[in-house]
Design a protein around this motif. Sequence first.
Motif, PDB file in Angstrom:
ATOM      1  N   ALA A  44      45.175  37.497  41.574  1.00  0.00           N
ATOM      2  CA  ALA A  44      44.764  37.069  40.233  1.00  0.00           C
ATOM      3  C   ALA A  44      43.317  37.450  39.950  1.00  0.00           C
ATOM      4  CB  ALA A  44      44.955  35.555  40.081  1.00  0.00           C
ATOM      5  N   VAL A  45      42.446  37.286  40.934  1.00  0.00           N
ATOM      6  CA  VAL A  45      41.036  37.654  40.759  1.00  0.00           C
ATOM      7  C   VAL A  45      40.912  39.153  40.493  1.00  0.00           C
ATOM      8  CG1 VAL A  45      38.825  37.890  41.980  1.00  0.00           C
ATOM      9  CG2 VAL A  45      40.084  35.734  42.076  1.00  0.00           C
TER      10      VAL A  45
ATOM     11  N   GLN B 172      43.275  41.265  39.338  1.00  0.00           N
ATOM     12  CA  GLN B 172      43.874  41.614  38.051  1.00  0.00           C
ATOM     13  C   GLN B 172      43.005  41.158  36.890  1.00  0.00           C
ATOM     14  OE1 GLN B 172      47.810  39.922  38.339  1.00  0.00           O
ATOM     15  NE2 GLN B 172      48.665  41.850  39.081  1.00  0.00           N
ATOM     16  N   ARG B 173      42.508  39.937  36.980  1.00  0.00           N
ATOM     17  CA  ARG B 173      41.664  39.406  35.899  1.00  0.00           C
ATOM     18  C   ARG B 173      40.379  40.209  35.790  1.00  0.00           C
ATOM     19  NH1 ARG B 173      42.357  36.175  31.474  1.00  0.00           N
ATOM     20  NH2 ARG B 173      40.344  35.338  30.901  1.00  0.00           N
TER      21      ARG B 173
ATOM     22  N   VAL C 108      41.111  43.494  33.986  1.00  0.00           N
ATOM     23  CA  VAL C 108      41.308  43.343  32.541  1.00  0.00           C
ATOM     24  C   VAL C 108      39.975  43.108  31.843  1.00  0.00           C
ATOM     25  CG1 VAL C 108      42.291  41.814  30.774  1.00  0.00           C
ATOM     26  CG2 VAL C 108      43.688  42.566  32.685  1.00  0.00           C
ATOM     27  N   VAL C 109      39.170  42.212  32.391  1.00  0.00           N
ATOM     28  CA  VAL C 109      37.869  41.916  31.782  1.00  0.00           C
ATOM     29  C   VAL C 109      36.980  43.152  31.817  1.00  0.00           C
ATOM     30  CG1 VAL C 109      35.753  40.546  32.047  1.00  0.00           C
ATOM     31  CG2 VAL C 109      37.986  39.444  32.229  1.00  0.00           C
TER      32      VAL C 109
END
Length: 80
Positions: free
Chosen positions: A60-61, A63-64, A67-68
Amino acid sequence: MASLLVGAVGGVIAGAIFKQVWKVVAGDEDTPDATDVERTWREVLTAAVLQGAIFALVKAVIQRGGVVGARRVRGRRAMS
């Protein structure tokens, strides 16, 4: 190609974090394997849950962060 590399690096990072966390939680350098008959069900299942949570968190870290970062590069406001 880049996503495969990022995923592989993430897996290595998650594995290293899991080993360190397991040392602290269990006081044991050797992480349990499901086929290790010397380990209890509790040890094996606790290790599996902990490992899964760490891998999911690292994923999640990554992927996030991707995206950011992509939004910033494109000039859009970053998500919080």
